[in-house]
Motif scaffolding. Structure first.
Motif, PDB file in Angstrom:
ATOM      1  N   ASN A 174       4.685   2.625   6.012  1.00  0.00           N
ATOM      2  CA  ASN A 174       6.103   3.218   6.096  1.00  0.00           C
ATOM      3  C   ASN A 174       6.731   2.306   4.982  1.00  0.00           C
ATOM      4  N   ARG A 175       6.157   1.445   4.103  1.00  0.00           N
ATOM      5  CA  ARG A 175       6.556   0.595   3.093  1.00  0.00           C
ATOM      6  C   ARG A 175       7.842  -0.408   3.708  1.00  0.00           C
ATOM      7  N   PRO A 176       7.114  -1.301   4.600  1.00  0.00           N
ATOM      8  CA  PRO A 176       7.990  -2.222   5.203  1.00  0.00           C
ATOM      9  C   PRO A 176       8.318  -3.416   4.118  1.00  0.00           C
ATOM     10  N   GLY A 177       9.322  -3.933   4.593  1.00  0.00           N
ATOM     11  CA  GLY A 177       9.926  -5.310   3.868  1.00  0.00           C
ATOM     12  C   GLY A 177       8.908  -6.696   4.229  1.00  0.00           C
ATOM     13  N   PRO A 222      11.685 -12.298   0.761  1.00  0.00           N
ATOM     14  CA  PRO A 222      10.793 -11.203  -0.068  1.00  0.00           C
ATOM     15  C   PRO A 222       9.479 -11.877  -0.439  1.00  0.00           C
ATOM     16  N   GLY A 223       8.359 -11.223  -0.079  1.00  0.00           N
ATOM     17  CA  GLY A 223       7.234 -11.651  -0.821  1.00  0.00           C
ATOM     18  C   GLY A 223       6.740 -12.977  -0.338  1.00  0.00           C
ATOM     19  N   GLU A 224       7.393 -13.677   0.503  1.00  0.00           N
ATOM     20  CA  GLU A 224       6.835 -15.078   1.074  1.00  0.00           C
ATOM     21  C   GLU A 224       5.901 -14.759   2.204  1.00  0.00           C
ATOM     22  N   PHE A 225       4.881 -15.776   2.149  1.00  0.00           N
ATOM     23  CA  PHE A 225       3.684 -15.614   3.486  1.00  0.00           C
ATOM     24  C   PHE A 225       4.205 -17.004   4.102  1.00  0.00           C
ATOM     25  N   ARG A 277      -2.205 -10.779  -1.620  1.00  0.00           N
ATOM     26  CA  ARG A 277      -1.872  -9.599  -2.593  1.00  0.00           C
ATOM     27  C   ARG A 277      -0.746  -8.837  -2.238  1.00  0.00           C
ATOM     28  N   ILE A 278      -0.587  -8.628  -0.710  1.00  0.00           N
ATOM     29  CA  ILE A 278       0.590  -7.670  -0.279  1.00  0.00           C
ATOM     30  C   ILE A 278       1.809  -8.517  -0.515  1.00  0.00           C
ATOM     31  N   CYS A 279       1.955 -10.067  -0.562  1.00  0.00           N
ATOM     32  CA  CYS A 279       2.914 -11.004  -0.807  1.00  0.00           C
ATOM     33  C   CYS A 279       3.094 -10.589  -2.323  1.00  0.00           C
ATOM     34  N   ALA A 280       2.189 -10.600  -3.146  1.00  0.00           N
ATOM     35  CA  ALA A 280       2.144 -10.500  -4.487  1.00  0.00           C
ATOM     36  C   ALA A 280       3.105  -9.235  -4.888  1.00  0.00           C
ATOM     37  N   ALA A 281       2.804  -8.257  -4.012  1.00  0.00           N
ATOM     38  CA  ALA A 281       3.610  -6.959  -4.195  1.00  0.00           C
ATOM     39  C   ALA A 281       4.852  -6.838  -3.916  1.00  0.00           C
TER      40      ALA A 281
END
Ligand code: ADP
Ligand code: MG
Length: 244
Positions: A183-186, A57-60, A211-215
Motif C-alpha cells: 500500500n506504499r507506506p511511508g 523519510p528514508g531513515e533506517f 534499498r527500501i530506504c534508498a527509495a
C-alpha cells in the motif's frame, strides 16, 4: 501545519506541531511523551515510559534492548496496533491521537507497513496472494501487478505461485516485506526481522531494507541482533521502557 521554531532549544513543540527531524524533513512517524502501561496480575507493568521518537523519510532506525524492554510494544504503538496510555502519536505529520477506530485503520493502511515477527504468512496462500492480501477490501485492479513487481524486486519473481512451505526462511521474510510495501507506506515497521534467520540470510534482508530506504521509505526495526545496528543509520536503546 508549521514546524517548531529551531531556536526553541529544548522546549517541547506544542501539541499539533510537528517536530523537525535532523534533516529538516517532516517525520514519517513520531511519538511524543508516550507511556504505555498494562494491568497484569493485579499490578501495573510500565512497558514504555515517556518515549520521544521521530523517524525521517528514508531513515533506517534500529531499536535495541533486552527481552521485555518494550520493543514490540513500541512498534505496535508506532503502527497504531496498540494505544498509548499517555502521550501523542503522529503519522506523516498528522496527529492521530484522537482518531476513531475506523479512522485509525485507514491511517494505518495508508502510512504503515508491518513486518511481523515469524513472517505471519497465510500458509494456504501463494506468495503472490499473500502480498495482495492487504488490498483485498479495496482492490483497484492494479494490486496484482504491483505485487508481482514487488516480489520481483525482492528476488522472488520466479516464486509467485509458491506457498510458504515451499519457501526458505529468507524467502518468507521477503514475501512479508513485499506485503508490507503493497500500500506504499511511508514507514515499514519490523519486529525482530532477522530473528529466525542465519547471519548470511539476515544480511540479505538488511540489504533489502537499505534499498527500501534508498527509495525514500523509512524502516524501524526492533531487534536484539547486533547485525541490524550495523546496517541502520541510527540505533536507539530501550531500557525498561525508556529510550536512551
Ligand atoms: P520486548 O518486545 O522488548 O520483549 P514487550 O514490548 O513485548 O518487550 O514487553 C514489554 C513489557 O510489557 C514486558 O514486561 C511485558 O511482559 C509487558 N507486556 C507486553 N504486552 C503485555 C500485555 N498485553 N499485557 C501485560 N503485559 C504486557
Ligand atoms: Mg518483542
Amino acid at each position: 501545519m508549521t514546524g517548531p521554531d529551531p531556536a526553541d532549544g529544548a522546549a517541547r513543540p506544542e501539541r499539533g506541531a510537528t517536530a523537525a527531524t535532523a534533516s529538516g524533513a517532516r517525520p514519517v512517524v513520531e511519538l511524543r511523551g508516550v507511556t504505555k502501561t498494562y494491568e497484569s496480575g493485579g499490578g501495573t507493568v510500565v512497558a514504555l515510559s515517556e518515549v520521544d521518537f521521530a523517524v525521517a523519510p528514508g531513515e533506517f532506525v534500529a531499536v535495541v534492548g533486552p527481552s521485555g524492554s518494550g520493543k514490540s510494544t513500541m512498534l505496535n504503538v508506532l503502527g497504531l496496533l496498540d494505544a498509548p496510555s499517555e502521550g501523542d502519536r503522529y503519522l506523516a505529520g498528522r496527529d492521530v491521537t484522537g482518531l476513531t477506530d475506523a479512522e485509525r485503520t485507514d491511517a494505518r493502511k495508508d502510512a504503515v507497513g508491518f513486518v511481523f515477527q515469524d513472517y505471519h504468512l497465510i500458509p494456504t496462500l501463494t506468495a503472490l496472494e499473500n502480498v495482495t492480501l492487504p488490498t483485498l477490501f479495496d482492490r483497484d485492479g492494479a494490486a496484482d501487478d504491483r505485487a508481482r513487481d514487488l516480489l520481483d524486486r525482492v528476488g522472488l519473481g520466479d516464486r509467485l505461485d509458491h506457498t510458504p512451505d515451499r519457501l526458505s526462511g529468507g524467502q518468507k521474510q521477503r514475501v512479508a516485506i513485499a506485503r508490507a510495501l503493497i500500500n506504499r507506506p511511508g514507514v515499514l515497521l519490523a519486529d525482530e526481522p532477522t530473528g529466525n534467520l542465519d547471519r548470511a540470510t539476515g544480511t540479505t534482508i538488511l540489504e533489502e531494507f537499505r534499498r527500501i530506504c534508498a527509495a525514500g521509505v523509512a524502516v524501524v526495526a526492533v531487534t536484539h541482533d547486533d547485525l541490524v545496528t550495523e546496517y541502520a543509520d541510527r540505533t536507539v536503546e530501550l531500557v525498561d521502557g525508556a529510550l536512551r
